[in-house]
Write an enzyme that holds these catalytic residues in place. Structure first.
Site, mmCIF file in Angstrom:
data_model
loop_
_atom_site.group_PDB
_atom_site.id
_atom_site.type_symbol
_atom_site.label_atom_id
_atom_site.label_comp_id
_atom_site.label_asym_id
_atom_site.label_seq_id
_atom_site.Cartn_x
_atom_site.Cartn_y
_atom_site.Cartn_z
ATOM 1 C CG ASP A 1 -2.009 -0.935 0.743
ATOM 2 O OD1 ASP A 1 -2.804 -0.655 -0.278
ATOM 3 O OD2 ASP A 1 -2.391 -1.814 2.002
ATOM 4 C CG ASP B 1 -8.438 -3.305 -3.151
ATOM 5 O OD1 ASP B 1 -8.588 -4.426 -3.452
ATOM 6 O OD2 ASP B 1 -8.175 -2.733 -1.690
HETATM 7 N N1 GLY Z 1 -8.323 -3.108 0.826
HETATM 8 C C1 GLY Z 1 -8.530 -1.604 0.921
HETATM 9 C C2 GLY Z 1 -9.864 -0.784 0.258
HETATM 10 O O1 GLY Z 1 -10.379 -1.475 1.438
HETATM 11 O O2 GLY Z 1 -9.944 -0.340 -0.452
#
Ligand code: GLY
Length: 407
Positions: free
Chosen positions: A127, A185
């Site tokens: 991330d 994501d």
């Molecule tokens: N996994 C990241 C989100 O909740 O969008």
């Protein structure tokens, strides 16, 4: 665009700051009028949001980041800098500073960036795009500095360590030994890598980003152009072992925020590469969303397109905000008819998110801007609450709308 509009001085003053953000709208083919009332609402929203974030900052422990707030119990949830959302708070402060020139917001952003900067060496998460580009990337756009560049390049190097050539993807989650987990994501973290190649001249970052985007395009999507949330690859062969969900209703359902990440991610990948196949993918995702029977008339998505209790289920303001921001950019890359469809959808989302149903009243909601986000429904966490990324993409979408209007 040839509009003659009498915009308030405040809006005109912020033109300079809006144009600083070159990552906002890369092209402009819009031929239709922006809504003047919405522009006034947006100007007010920025002032209101700045006031809200001052409430939030007063309630924040020194070394913590906001996660969410529970209005019924008046309780906050905070995180450490390693949480995937840690970049959104400074990123939103910087966006709001850009719009209001309120130095209290800038100073708070500078304070929290000091706490965040150690994450540049974090190789345990995928991330880093969210965490470091939304924060230090925005800071570097306002005040370019060698220090920010160094932090961002180190972050890109850390993210690159998670790439595997056999799978052709950056690993999202550290699963069991026989799992190589990649979530949709992850498309959102590629911007950091594109930026790193532009700044350093080292093409390895770019190659990782496009390889990840290509592998994801090949495997993550269904025939109807919706995407799975999680793919489990065999690290030894690169083959797909399993397609499933984590945060959606079911393995075969279309989790709303996942569709929004894909839409945004492929639009951004097109912007960075100018490769038409990514634009096609973004358009396919947009068509899935916009033509879906469960996409409601107010365009604020239900938390999952296949939630069984629609229409009596939760909306996800975060998915709506991400979709609005992505559609505004994508509307600049397509023909007039489609552009209008995307633009009008984004416009409606912004109008509805600005309504009291979603936008918090002054001093409420713990200082967050929006209400009614859904974090992880199957986990029963962060349900129908404010979320930092809902705020971030709402503010970004409003900046993009304003940028289109003043061109
Ligand atoms: N996994 C990241 C989100 O909740 O969008």
């Amino acid at each position: 665009m040839k509009h003659k509009m009498c915009l308030p001085i405040k809006i005109i003053n912020s033109l300079f700051f809006v144009l600083l953000f070159t990552n906002a709208i890369a092209q402009n083919k819009h031929q239709f009028k922006p809504d003047k009332n919405l522009l006034y609402t947006i100007a007010k929203n920025f002032t209101d949001a700045a006031a809200q974030y001052k409430v939030l900052m007063q309630n924040l422990p020194a070394d913590k980041f906001p996660k969410t707030y529970f209005p019924t119990t008046d309780k906050y949830e905070f995180s450490n800098s390693s949480w995937w959302c840690s970049g959104f708070y400074p990123g939103t402060l910087l966006y709001l500073y850009q719009q209001t020139k309120d130095t209290v917001l800038y100073n708070e952003a500078m304070r929290i960036l000091e706490v965040l900067k150690k994450e540049q060496f974090n190789t345990g998460t995928h991330d880093l795009g969210f965490m470091m580009y939304c924060s230090f990337g925005n800071a570097n756009l306002i005040t370019p500095s060698t220090l920010y560049k160094e932090i961002l390049l180190n972050s890109a190097k850390s993210l690159s360590t998670r790439f595997d050539t056999t799978v052709g993807c950056i690993k999202s989650w550290n699963g069991k030994p026989n799992e190589y987990l990649v979530i949709i994501d992850n498309m959102m973290n590629l911007k950091l890598l594109f930026w790193a190649t532009q700044v350093s001249g080292d093409s390895s970052f770019y190659k990782i980003a496009v390889t990840h985007a290509n592998t994801t395009m090949q495997n993550h999507f269904r025939a109807d152009n919706s995407s799975y949330h999680v793919l489990n690859y065999n690290a030894a062969t690169g083959s797909v072992q399993q397609k499933r969900t984590a945060q959606g209703f079911a393995d075969e359902s279309a989790w709303a925020r996942g569709q929004a990440w894909g839409l945004y991610g492929y639009t951004e990948t097109y912007r960075e590469t100018k490769d038409r196949k990514y634009l096609d993918q973004a358009n396919k995702i947009a068509q899935f969303i916009l033509s879906h029977r469960n996409f409601p008339s107010d365009k604020i998505a239900y938390w999952d397109f296949n939630a069984p209790d629609i229409p009596n289920t939760l909306r996800d303001a975060s998915a709506a905000a991400i979709m609005a921001s992505a559609l505004l950019e994508l509307s600049g890359y397509v023909n007039k008819k489609i552009s209008k469809e995307y633009f009008k959808t984004a416009e409606l989302i912004l109008k509805n998110l600005a309504d009291e149903k979603y936008k918090a009243s002054a001093g409420s909601n713990g200082g967050f801007i929006l209400k009614h986000g859904v974090g992880h429904n199957p986990n029963k966490t962060e349900i129908d609450v404010p979320l930092t990324y809902a705020d971030y993409y709402f503010v970004e979408a409003m900046i993009r709308y304003r940028q289109i209007a003043i061109k």
